[in-house]
Design an enzyme around this catalytic site. Structure first.
Site, PDB file in Angstrom:
ATOM      1  N   LYS A 202     -13.712   3.243  53.151  1.00  0.00           N
ATOM      2  CA  LYS A 202     -13.181   3.882  54.355  1.00  0.00           C
ATOM      3  C   LYS A 202     -12.772   5.302  53.985  1.00  0.00           C
ATOM      4  O   LYS A 202     -11.963   5.518  53.085  1.00  0.00           O
ATOM      5  CB  LYS A 202     -11.991   3.097  54.878  1.00  0.00           C
ATOM      6  CG  LYS A 202     -11.331   3.766  56.071  1.00  0.00           C
ATOM      7  CD  LYS A 202     -10.280   2.890  56.697  1.00  0.00           C
ATOM      8  CE  LYS A 202      -9.599   3.606  57.840  1.00  0.00           C
ATOM      9  NZ  LYS A 202      -8.592   2.765  58.477  1.00  0.00           N
ATOM     10  N   LYS A 260     -17.120   2.998  56.731  1.00  0.00           N
ATOM     11  CA  LYS A 260     -16.529   3.608  57.921  1.00  0.00           C
ATOM     12  C   LYS A 260     -16.149   5.049  57.629  1.00  0.00           C
ATOM     13  O   LYS A 260     -15.566   5.285  56.573  1.00  0.00           O
ATOM     14  CB  LYS A 260     -15.299   2.778  58.288  1.00  0.00           C
ATOM     15  CG  LYS A 260     -14.466   3.328  59.391  1.00  0.00           C
ATOM     16  CD  LYS A 260     -13.265   2.461  59.554  1.00  0.00           C
ATOM     17  CE  LYS A 260     -12.391   3.104  60.607  1.00  0.00           C
ATOM     18  NZ  LYS A 260     -11.099   2.539  60.691  1.00  0.00           N
TER      19      LYS A 260
HETATM   20  C1  PBG Z   1      -6.144   2.034  60.849  1.00  0.00           C
HETATM   21  C2  PBG Z   1      -7.511   2.074  61.418  1.00  0.00           C
HETATM   22  C3  PBG Z   1      -8.135   3.238  61.852  1.00  0.00           C
HETATM   23  C4  PBG Z   1      -9.341   2.834  62.439  1.00  0.00           C
HETATM   24  C5  PBG Z   1      -9.433   1.438  62.317  1.00  0.00           C
HETATM   25  N1  PBG Z   1      -8.290   0.982  61.660  1.00  0.00           N
HETATM   26  C6  PBG Z   1      -7.684   4.652  61.865  1.00  0.00           C
HETATM   27  C7  PBG Z   1      -7.123   5.288  60.672  1.00  0.00           C
HETATM   28  O1  PBG Z   1      -7.375   4.898  59.523  1.00  0.00           O
HETATM   29  O2  PBG Z   1      -6.390   6.246  60.869  1.00  0.00           O
HETATM   30  C8  PBG Z   1     -10.308   3.777  63.085  1.00  0.00           C
HETATM   31  C9  PBG Z   1     -11.223   3.210  64.109  1.00  0.00           C
HETATM   32  C10 PBG Z   1     -11.855   4.219  65.000  1.00  0.00           C
HETATM   33  O3  PBG Z   1     -11.674   5.439  64.860  1.00  0.00           O
HETATM   34  O4  PBG Z   1     -12.567   3.773  65.909  1.00  0.00           O
HETATM   35  N2  PBG Z   1      -5.906   1.322  59.737  1.00  0.00           N
END
Ligand code: PBG
Length: 337
Positions: A202, A260
């Protein structure tokens, strides 16, 4: 496998492209309804269906209407939904203690969903960001996100989720060692069947901004949310590091791994699937959705074409499944042929 190219005019690449039926025969990839996971935003209250300002067509729904909200998705054959609670600032605290409540929004929605749609998979996002006033994914101590204390909270959250009916816990926090610790805790509670989908690679991305709007995490005077999560999420410059993250999470017991964001990171999806052959998921994140929708609203892109092409590209890159806000619309199109 070697490919020997012939040459023109004997070899004509257009020959196989001339009819829809030949194109179908030579298609190398296909998008199925079974590839799609639909993220759902939850909000407290009753009868709530509130549009997210920066995500046209995406709603926050309350637990009493969530089963109805996903009924079409379930009947289309979408295998699973992923739950994300919205928490207004006044309901948050510094340590995100709302995450530990066995009766929080995610737990209530999971119970409602399993009762109404037992055959629909429920995924619970495991991170503290929607419960903390600073909107970081973990507990902050001396100005830093504390790894061990954060993991302890994630473990409690995961066990609560599993007991409430969540089938797949999905830690999205990027703390070190959380997969193994969560696995051990689940097993100790007799929850061996609960799967773990790790947000393994991520990235610290600017493409999450509309999501932070959706969950109420636009904190601070400029409402920008945490300026960055670079001390725990990955640097967009790196791919070898993503493979190390995936290797560790699989070794710690992850059943599925995720990359992601999506489209800007297709090379990472490709390498992860190639290298490990493990169930590989990709998240087409909020910013990707909102970018497409903004261009569609201006008449610059065709909604269905851009949507279906973006989803097919994930399959081509090697994804086994896709988390996408387009899940229901894509499933309708696939069903309609
Ligand atoms: C938070 C989380 C995020 C997303 C999924 N879980 C955002 C972040 O890390 O700030 C993003 C999903 C999206 O942008 O559609 N743990």
């Amino acid at each position: 496998m070697m490919h020997y190219a012939g040459s023109f005019p004997t070899t004509r690449m257009r020959r196989n492209r001339q009819d829809a039926w030949t194109r179908a025969l030579v298609a190398e990839n296909a998008l199925h309804v079974g590839d799609l996971i639909w993220p759902i935003f939850l909000t407290d209250g009753t009868g709530q269906r509130v549009e997210v300002p920066s995500m046209p067509g995406v709603l926050r729904v309350s637990p009493d209407v969530v089963a109805e909200h996903v009924a079409e998705a379930a009947s289309l054959g979408i295998p699973a939904v992923a739950l994300f609670p919205y928490t207004p600032m006044e309901a948050r605290d510094e340590d995100g203690t709302g995450a530990l409540d066995p009766d929080n929004l995610t737990c209530r929605a999971a119970r409602a969903l399993k009762a109404a749609h037992p055959g629909l998979g429920v995924i619970g996002d495991v991170a503290l960001d929607t419960y903390t006033t600073h909107a970081h994914d973990g507990v902050v101590r001396n100005g830093e996100v504390d790894n061990e204390e954060s993991v302890a909270a994630l473990v409690t959250m995961s066990v609560n989720y599993a007991k409430a009916g969540v089938d797949i816990v999905a830690p999205s926090d990027m703390m070190d060692g959380r997969i193994g610790t969560i696995r051990a805790a689940l097993d100790a509670e007799g929850l061996q069947r609960t799967r773990i989908m790790s947000y393994a690679a991520k990235y610290a991305s600017g493409f999450y901004a509309p999501f932070r709007d959706a969950i109420g995490s636009l904190t601070g005077p400029d409402r920008a949310g945490p300026k960055d999560k670079k001390t725990y999420q990955m640097d967009p410059a790196n791919t070898d590091e993503a493979l190390r993250e995936v290797a560790l999470d699989l070794a710690e017991g992850a059943d599925m791994v995720m990359v992601k964001p999506g489209l800007p990171y297709l090379d990472v999806v490709h390498r992860v699937r190639r290298e490990f052959g493990a169930p590989t998921f990709v998240y087409q994140v909020s910013g990707e959705y909102s970018m497409l929708m903004a261009a569609v609203e201006r008449g610059w892109l065709d909604h269905d074409r851009a949507m279906m092409e973006s989803l097919m590209c994930f399959k081509r890159a090697g994804a086994n499944g896709i988390l996408t806000y387009f899940a229901v619309q894509a499933a309708r199109l696939i069903k309609a042929g």
